[in-house]
Design a protein around this motif. Structure first.
Motif, PDB file in Angstrom:
ATOM      1  N   ALA A 154      10.350   3.600   9.091  1.00 47.11           N
ATOM      2  CA  ALA A 154       9.505   3.772  10.273  1.00 47.11           C
ATOM      3  C   ALA A 154      10.004   4.945  11.118  1.00 47.11           C
ATOM      4  N   SER A 155       9.126   5.442  11.981  1.00 45.85           N
ATOM      5  CA  SER A 155       9.485   6.500  12.917  1.00 45.85           C
ATOM      6  C   SER A 155       8.495   6.446  14.068  1.00 45.85           C
ATOM      7  N   ALA A 197       5.997   7.081   5.115  1.00 47.35           N
ATOM      8  CA  ALA A 197       5.071   7.436   6.199  1.00 47.35           C
ATOM      9  C   ALA A 197       5.184   8.922   6.540  1.00 47.35           C
ATOM     10  N   GLY A 198       6.377   9.404   6.786  1.00 47.95           N
ATOM     11  CA  GLY A 198       6.618  10.830   6.996  1.00 47.95           C
ATOM     12  C   GLY A 198       5.621  11.491   7.935  1.00 47.95           C
ATOM     13  N   GLU A 199       5.167  12.666   7.523  1.00 53.55           N
ATOM     14  CA  GLU A 199       4.211  13.422   8.333  1.00 53.55           C
ATOM     15  C   GLU A 199       2.786  12.917   8.165  1.00 53.55           C
ATOM     16  N   ARG A 200       2.510  12.160   7.085  1.00 50.88           N
ATOM     17  CA  ARG A 200       1.148  11.727   6.790  1.00 50.88           C
ATOM     18  C   ARG A 200       1.088  10.214   6.558  1.00 50.88           C
ATOM     19  N   PRO A 201       1.157   9.422   7.613  1.00 47.49           N
ATOM     20  CA  PRO A 201       1.074   7.972   7.440  1.00 47.49           C
ATOM     21  C   PRO A 201      -0.223   7.509   6.795  1.00 47.49           C
ATOM     22  N   ASP A 202      -1.272   8.350   6.854  1.00 38.83           N
ATOM     23  CA  ASP A 202      -2.555   7.962   6.262  1.00 38.83           C
ATOM     24  C   ASP A 202      -2.514   8.003   4.743  1.00 38.83           C
ATOM     25  N   ARG A 203      -1.537   8.682   4.150  1.00 35.83           N
ATOM     26  CA  ARG A 203      -1.380   8.733   2.693  1.00 35.83           C
ATOM     27  C   ARG A 203      -0.388   7.658   2.280  1.00 35.83           C
ATOM     28  N   GLU A 204      -0.894   6.543   1.774  1.00 38.15           N
ATOM     29  CA  GLU A 204      -0.040   5.390   1.515  1.00 38.15           C
ATOM     30  C   GLU A 204       0.488   5.338   0.087  1.00 38.15           C
ATOM     31  N   ASN A 205      -0.210   5.943  -0.859  1.00 37.28           N
ATOM     32  CA  ASN A 205       0.219   5.871  -2.252  1.00 37.28           C
ATOM     33  C   ASN A 205      -0.203   7.132  -2.999  1.00 37.28           C
ATOM     34  N   VAL A 206       0.166   7.197  -4.279  1.00 38.24           N
ATOM     35  CA  VAL A 206      -0.050   8.425  -5.053  1.00 38.24           C
ATOM     36  C   VAL A 206      -1.447   8.513  -5.675  1.00 38.24           C
ATOM     37  N   LEU A 207      -2.292   7.519  -5.482  1.00 39.81           N
ATOM     38  CA  LEU A 207      -3.625   7.537  -6.082  1.00 39.81           C
ATOM     39  C   LEU A 207      -4.468   8.679  -5.541  1.00 39.81           C
ATOM     40  N   GLU A 208      -5.145   9.356  -6.450  1.00 43.82           N
ATOM     41  CA  GLU A 208      -6.161  10.324  -6.063  1.00 43.82           C
ATOM     42  C   GLU A 208      -7.494   9.593  -5.968  1.00 43.82           C
ATOM     43  N   HIS A 209      -8.433  10.166  -5.214  1.00 42.19           N
ATOM     44  CA  HIS A 209      -9.730   9.510  -5.064  1.00 42.19           C
ATOM     45  C   HIS A 209     -10.373   9.294  -6.439  1.00 42.19           C
ATOM     46  N   GLY A 265       8.726  -7.515   4.994  1.00 44.65           N
ATOM     47  CA  GLY A 265       8.637  -7.809   6.417  1.00 44.65           C
ATOM     48  C   GLY A 265       9.374  -6.823   7.293  1.00 44.65           C
ATOM     49  N   VAL A 266       9.983  -5.797   6.680  1.00 45.13           N
ATOM     50  CA  VAL A 266      10.771  -4.842   7.457  1.00 45.13           C
ATOM     51  C   VAL A 266      10.454  -3.387   7.121  1.00 45.13           C
ATOM     52  N   GLY A 267       9.770  -3.133   6.010  1.00 46.90           N
ATOM     53  CA  GLY A 267       9.575  -1.763   5.554  1.00 46.90           C
ATOM     54  C   GLY A 267       8.136  -1.284   5.628  1.00 46.90           C
ATOM     55  N   THR A 268       7.980   0.013   5.768  1.00 42.97           N
ATOM     56  CA  THR A 268       6.646   0.611   5.691  1.00 42.97           C
ATOM     57  C   THR A 268       6.127   0.562   4.260  1.00 42.97           C
TER      58      THR A 268
END
Length: 330
Positions: A154-155, A197-209, A265-268
């Motif tokens: 988290a940040s 999460a880094g700079e792009r929290p909206d990108r949650e996983n490696v899947l492409e559309h 319960g503790v990690g992003t």
């Protein structure tokens, strides 16, 4: 009322093509998360929902030292599998703790892997500051009520928690995600599937559309391994974890030979604890070792007033699951 087109896919390739070629399309399986986000919370507004529930992606099979789980297998079906019950207690316990019986009979394994955060700020479009929903807008949770949020990974940009119980156990086991897309099939270790999460929290996983999770490969534990899952929550029924831990140990003559440990319960993201595993391996299976491992598991936590209590609670959760596993029957 949200208007959208409903499409029922009959083959995997048809489903992938339908979503890949439409930037406003999304998959629909068990619906226990997607329908909340779209129809109830209004977080997303896809113009097309592609129903994949009729695809031949169900079932559990054992192939050598691996369990092959198709993505549309329900949580209940996986929990009832004999191999899971006999050889992977940490997976079964995580599944049973993860949802009510009604939800387990609908929720799919693929959907659980893709489960979105339960952060109240993310799920309320009326809250403007949510980097996960609207990049660059801020994080309201950092200054708001945040008891059910993350302290690891988290940040100030995002403290949204990954809510899955099952994925904590799967990360501990080095599970692998099978993915089908327009470019073909690929596999990704679950530990690499989720993005920080880094700079792009909206990108949650490696899947492409358009890419579709088609299955999960779960390595079985070595002979003699003991494992379990512990979930600490406000109430025993149908509640998300305050903290949780999945552990698997092989102990010979009182010494830990191999160790796997992951936290929830503790990690992003579902949080593997390699530093703690290093302390456990080669050490006696006793209280001193377990407490040292717990300290190593919670490195550099990022807390806000609402989440500060989780640091000590997570450490105690780690000690408790290691105690329980070390005393269990093989």
């Amino acid at each position: 009322m949200l208007g959208f087109e409903y499409v029922r896919a009959t083959t995997v390739d048809e489903a992938v093509a339908a979503v890949t070629h439409d930037p406003e399309a999304a998959y629909l399986a068990g619906g226990t998360t997607q329908l909340d986000l779209v129809l109830k919370d209004g977080v997303f507004s896809p113009q097309r929902l592609v129903d994949i529930t009729r695809l031949p992606l169900r079932g559990v099979s054992r192939i050598g030292g691996m369990l092959q789980v198709s993505a549309l297998t329900t949580m209940e079906d996986l929990a009832a599998d004999p191999t899971v019950a006999e050889e992977l207690p940490l997976v079964r316990e995580a599944l049973l703790a993860g949802a009510s019986t009604q939800l387990r009979n609908m929720a799919t394994i693929g959907g659980n892997v893709l489960q979105r955060t339960r952060c109240r700020f993310f799920r309320d479009p009326g809250v403007a500051a949510c980097n996960k929903r609207t990049p660059g807008s801020g994080c309201a949770a950092v200054t708001g009520p945040a008891r059910m949020h993350a302290i690891l990974g988290a940040s100030e940009r995002c403290i949204a928690l990954h809510a899955s119980d099952l994925c904590v156990a799967l990360v501990a086991l080095d599970a692998v995600v099978e993915i089908r897309g327009a470019a073909g099939q690929r596999t990704v270790p679950l530990r690499e599937f989720y993005l920080p999460a880094g700079e792009r929290p909206d990108r949650e996983n490696v899947l492409e559309h358009g890419e579709l999770v088609t299955g999960i490969r779960i390595p079985l534990l070595p002979s003699g391994a003991r494992s379990g899952y512990l979930k600490v929550r406000d109430r025993a029924s149908y509640e998300f974890a305050l903290t949780s831990a999945a552990a698997a140990l092989v102990i010979e003559d009182g010494v830990i030979v191999t160790a796997r440990l992951a936290l929830g319960g503790v990690g992003t993201v579902p949080w593997r604890a390699p530093e703690a595993e290093e302390i456990l391996v080669g050490a006696p299976a006793d209280e001193t070792t377990f407490r040292a491992a717990a300290e190593a598991a919670i490195l550099d936590p990022f807390t806000v007033p609402g989440t500060a209590f989780k640091v000590e609670l997570a450490k105690r959760t780690v000690v408790r699951i290691l105690q329980t596993v070390s005393r269990s029957e093989r």
